[in-house]
Design a protein around this motif. Structure first.
Motif, PDB file in Angstrom:
ATOM      1  N   SER A  64      -5.111   4.229  11.055  1.00 10.42           N
ATOM      2  CA  SER A  64      -4.526   3.002  11.620  1.00 10.42           C
ATOM      3  C   SER A  64      -4.866   1.815  10.731  1.00 10.42           C
ATOM      4  N   PHE A  65      -3.876   0.969  10.458  1.00  9.89           N
ATOM      5  CA  PHE A  65      -4.114  -0.288   9.745  1.00  9.89           C
ATOM      6  C   PHE A  65      -2.873  -1.165   9.863  1.00  9.89           C
ATOM      7  N   THR A  66      -3.063  -2.453   9.579  1.00  7.90           N
ATOM      8  CA  THR A  66      -1.977  -3.428   9.597  1.00  7.90           C
ATOM      9  C   THR A  66      -2.033  -4.238   8.316  1.00  7.90           C
ATOM     10  N   ILE A  67      -0.866  -4.492   7.705  1.00  9.74           N
ATOM     11  CA  ILE A  67      -0.784  -5.295   6.483  1.00  9.74           C
ATOM     12  C   ILE A  67       0.185  -6.441   6.729  1.00  9.74           C
ATOM     13  N   GLN A  68      -0.280  -7.653   6.449  1.00 13.14           N
ATOM     14  CA  GLN A  68       0.541  -8.842   6.664  1.00 13.14           C
ATOM     15  C   GLN A  68       1.460  -9.096   5.459  1.00 13.14           C
ATOM     16  N   GLY A  69       2.479  -9.904   5.676  1.00 13.14           N
ATOM     17  CA  GLY A  69       3.404 -10.245   4.612  1.00 13.14           C
ATOM     18  C   GLY A  69       2.706 -10.949   3.455  1.00 13.14           C
ATOM     19  N   GLY A  70       3.038 -10.544   2.234  1.00 18.74           N
ATOM     20  CA  GLY A  70       2.472 -11.164   1.044  1.00 18.74           C
ATOM     21  C   GLY A  70       1.138 -10.613   0.614  1.00 18.74           C
ATOM     22  N   GLU A  71       0.544  -9.698   1.377  1.00 18.04           N
ATOM     23  CA  GLU A  71      -0.739  -9.104   0.975  1.00 18.04           C
ATOM     24  C   GLU A  71      -0.544  -8.078  -0.139  1.00 18.04           C
ATOM     25  N   VAL A  72      -1.513  -8.019  -1.042  1.00 13.53           N
ATOM     26  CA  VAL A  72      -1.601  -6.940  -2.026  1.00 13.53           C
ATOM     27  C   VAL A  72      -2.850  -6.149  -1.683  1.00 13.53           C
ATOM     28  N   VAL A  73      -2.674  -4.892  -1.271  1.00 14.44           N
ATOM     29  CA  VAL A  73      -3.768  -4.088  -0.729  1.00 14.44           C
ATOM     30  C   VAL A  73      -3.953  -2.844  -1.589  1.00 14.44           C
ATOM     31  N   GLY A  74      -5.193  -2.570  -1.960  1.00 15.33           N
ATOM     32  CA  GLY A  74      -5.515  -1.353  -2.682  1.00 15.33           C
ATOM     33  C   GLY A  74      -5.766  -0.215  -1.714  1.00 15.33           C
ATOM     34  N   PHE A  75      -5.255   0.971  -2.050  1.00 14.63           N
ATOM     35  CA  PHE A  75      -5.391   2.161  -1.197  1.00 14.63           C
ATOM     36  C   PHE A  75      -6.132   3.206  -2.020  1.00 14.63           C
ATOM     37  N   LEU A  76      -7.409   3.419  -1.713  1.00 17.06           N
ATOM     38  CA  LEU A  76      -8.282   4.220  -2.561  1.00 17.06           C
ATOM     39  C   LEU A  76      -8.681   5.514  -1.879  1.00 17.06           C
ATOM     40  N   GLY A  77      -8.954   6.518  -2.706  1.00 12.38           N
ATOM     41  CA  GLY A  77      -9.440   7.792  -2.188  1.00 12.38           C
ATOM     42  C   GLY A  77      -9.406   8.841  -3.281  1.00 12.38           C
ATOM     43  N   PRO A  78     -10.193   9.902  -3.135  1.00 13.39           N
ATOM     44  CA  PRO A  78     -10.182  10.974  -4.139  1.00 13.39           C
ATOM     45  C   PRO A  78      -8.890  11.769  -4.062  1.00 13.39           C
ATOM     46  N   ASN A  79      -8.708  12.704  -4.997  1.00  7.82           N
ATOM     47  CA  ASN A  79      -7.543  13.581  -4.954  1.00  7.82           C
ATOM     48  C   ASN A  79      -7.539  14.361  -3.639  1.00  7.82           C
ATOM     49  N   GLY A  80      -6.363  14.430  -3.015  1.00 12.18           N
ATOM     50  CA  GLY A  80      -6.240  15.167  -1.764  1.00 12.18           C
ATOM     51  C   GLY A  80      -6.720  14.407  -0.546  1.00 12.18           C
ATOM     52  N   ALA A  81      -6.994  13.098  -0.691  1.00  8.66           N
ATOM     53  CA  ALA A  81      -7.520  12.326   0.442  1.00  8.66           C
ATOM     54  C   ALA A  81      -6.442  11.996   1.464  1.00  8.66           C
ATOM     55  N   GLY A  82      -5.154  11.991   1.047  1.00  7.68           N
ATOM     56  CA  GLY A  82      -4.066  11.654   1.958  1.00  7.68           C
ATOM     57  C   GLY A  82      -3.318  10.395   1.589  1.00  7.68           C
ATOM     58  N   LYS A  83      -3.584   9.849   0.395  1.00  7.35           N
ATOM     59  CA  LYS A  83      -2.939   8.586  -0.006  1.00  7.35           C
ATOM     60  C   LYS A  83      -1.431   8.752  -0.156  1.00  7.35           C
ATOM     61  N   THR A  84      -1.018   9.700  -0.980  1.00  3.38           N
ATOM     62  CA  THR A  84       0.417   9.875  -1.231  1.00  3.38           C
ATOM     63  C   THR A  84       1.152  10.316   0.030  1.00  3.38           C
ATOM     64  N   THR A  85       0.521  11.160   0.841  1.00  6.65           N
ATOM     65  CA  THR A  85       1.143  11.569   2.105  1.00  6.65           C
ATOM     66  C   THR A  85       1.385  10.360   3.002  1.00  6.65           C
ATOM     67  N   THR A  86       0.414   9.447   3.052  1.00  4.85           N
ATOM     68  CA  THR A  86       0.586   8.230   3.851  1.00  4.85           C
ATOM     69  C   THR A  86       1.751   7.399   3.331  1.00  4.85           C
TER      70      THR A  86
END
Length: 321
Positions: free
Chosen positions: A42-64
Motif C-alpha cells: 500500500s502507498f500513495t503518490i501525489q501529483g508532481g512527486e518523483v519517487v524511487g522504488f528500490l528492492g533486490p532482484n525478484g522483490a516485486g518492483k516490476t510486477t508492481t
C-alpha cells in the motif's frame, strides 16, 4: 495521482524436479506452487512527486509497475492511477501514462527513430502542431538530432535508450513509470538520462515512479523512496530519514600534512590508511566533536564528513527485513 491499497499479485507456477523421471511424471501429474510476487503493498503518490522504488532482484518492483500500468491484473487489492483502474486499459488512462523499461525495446527495430516517432504520433492521435513542439523539445533535451535518421538496430544502447524516452514522452504523459532506465549505460549515458528526467518532471509537473539498481539514479532524482523486499513494502519515506534510521555512523576522511603515530587514532574506528588520507567511521552524535578535536590536535590539511554509500544502507534495510 497513484493510490495502491493492499495490492497482491500471485502467480501459479509449474514446479518440476530435475531428471528424466521427473519430466515423464510431470506429463501426467503436474505440480504447482504459488509465488507471491507482491503481497499486501500500500502507498500513495501525489501529483508532481518523483519517487524511487528500490528492492533486490525478484522483490516485486516490476510486477508492481505492471499492475499500475494495466499489463497485469491484481490478484487482490485496489489500484487507482489518475482516477482510473489500470486493468481496464481505458484510452483516457493510456493517453496520460507512459512506461519505459530499460530491458525492453519498444521501437521498431528496422525503422529510423523518426519513423517510429511518427507511428506513436498516429497511435496517440497527436495533432501536427503539438507533436512538432513536443518532438523539438525532446530532441533538444536528449540531444538526439543525429539519431533520427538511423535505424534503431544500429544505435548503441545509450542512444536507443534516449530515443525510447523520447518516444514514450511525445504525448506528454502526466505519470511516468521508469523501470531500470539506465540499465547497461555508461556513466555519461546515465548522467544524460538523469538530467533529462529531472528537467522533464520539473517542466511538466509529471509524477515519476522510478526503479533502479543504480543508487545514483535515486539520489539524483528522488527525495522519497519506497523499499520493497519479498513482495512486501519495508520502508516508505524520505531518503534522508532512511539513511538516518539505518546508518548510525558517518565516514570522516582526514587528509594530513605530515604522518602521525598510529596511537593518535586510539579509540577511533579506522577503516583505511592511504598515504596521507585516513578514513574513519564515527558515530553520528560524535562527528562534530571528533572533527574539532582532530583539527586541534593533529596536522590536518582537510576534513571531509560523508554519509555512507546508499547501497550499503539499502542492504542493511533488506537484512533487517
Amino acid at each position: 495521482m497513484i493510490e495502491v491499497r493492499d495490492l497482491a499479485k500471485h502467480f501459479r507456477v509449474h514446479r518440476r524436479d530435475p531428471g528424466l523421471g521427473a519430466a515423464l511424471r510431470s506429463m501426467v501429474r503436474r505440480e504447482h506452487v504459488v509465488v507471491r510476487a507482491v503481497d499486501g503493498v500500500s502507498f500513495t503518490i501525489q501529483g508532481g512527486e518523483v519517487v524511487g522504488f528500490l528492492g533486490p532482484n525478484g522483490a516485486g518492483k516490476t510486477t508492481t509497475l505492471k499492475c499500475l500500468t494495466g499489463l497485469l491484473h491484481p490478484t487482490a487489492g485496489t489500484v487507482q492511477v489518475i482516477g482510473h483502474s489500470p486493468q481496464r486499459r481505458e484510452p483516457a488512462f493510456l493517453r496520460r501514462i507512459s512506461l519505459v523499461m530499460g530491458q525492453r525495446n519498444s521501437l521498431f527495430w528496422d525503422l529510423p527513430a523518426a519513423d517510429a516517432f511518427e507511428v506513436n504520433r498516429s497511435l496517440y492521435g497527436i495533432a501536427a502542431t503539438p507533436y512538432r513542439a513536443a518532438l523539438d523539445e525532446l530532441v533538444a533535451l536528449l540531444d538526439i538530432e543525429p539519431l533520427l535518421t538511423k535505424q534503431v538496430r544500429v544505435l548503441s544502447l545509450g542512444e536507443r535508450m534516449r530515443c525510447e524516452l523520447a518516444a514514450a514522452l511525445l504525448h506528454r504523459p502526466d505519470v511516468l513509470f521508469l523501470d531500470e532506465p539506465t540499465l547497461g549505460l555508461d556513466v555519461n549515458g546515465q548522467a544524460a538520462v538523469r538530467t533529462f528526467v529531472r528537467d522533464y518532471a520539473s517542466r511538466h509537473g509529471a509524477t515519476v515512479l522510478l526503479t533502479s539498481h543504480y543508487m545514483g539514479d535515486v539520489t539524483a532524482l528522488a527525495r522519497r523512496v519506497l523499499v520493497i523486499d519479498g513482495g512486501t513494502l519495508r520502508f516508505d519515506g524520505d531518503l534522508a530519514a532512511l539513511i538516518e534510521a539505518h546508518s548510525p555512523h558517518r565516514i570522516v576522511r582526514v587528509t594530513l600534512r605530515t604522518p602521525v603515530p598510529a596511537d593518535s587514532w586510539a579509540g577511533v574506528d579506522v577503516l583505511s590508511v592511504d598515504g596521507a588520507v585516513v578514513t574513519l567511521r564515527v558515530p553520528r552524535a560524535e562527528t562534530t566533536t571528533l572533527a574539532a578535536r582532530l583539527l586541534t590536535a593533529l596536522p590536518v590539511d582537510d576534513v571531509a564528513i560523508e554519509e555512507p554509500p546508499v547501497e550499503d544502507i539499502i542492504r542493511q534495510v533488506f537484512a533487517h527485513a
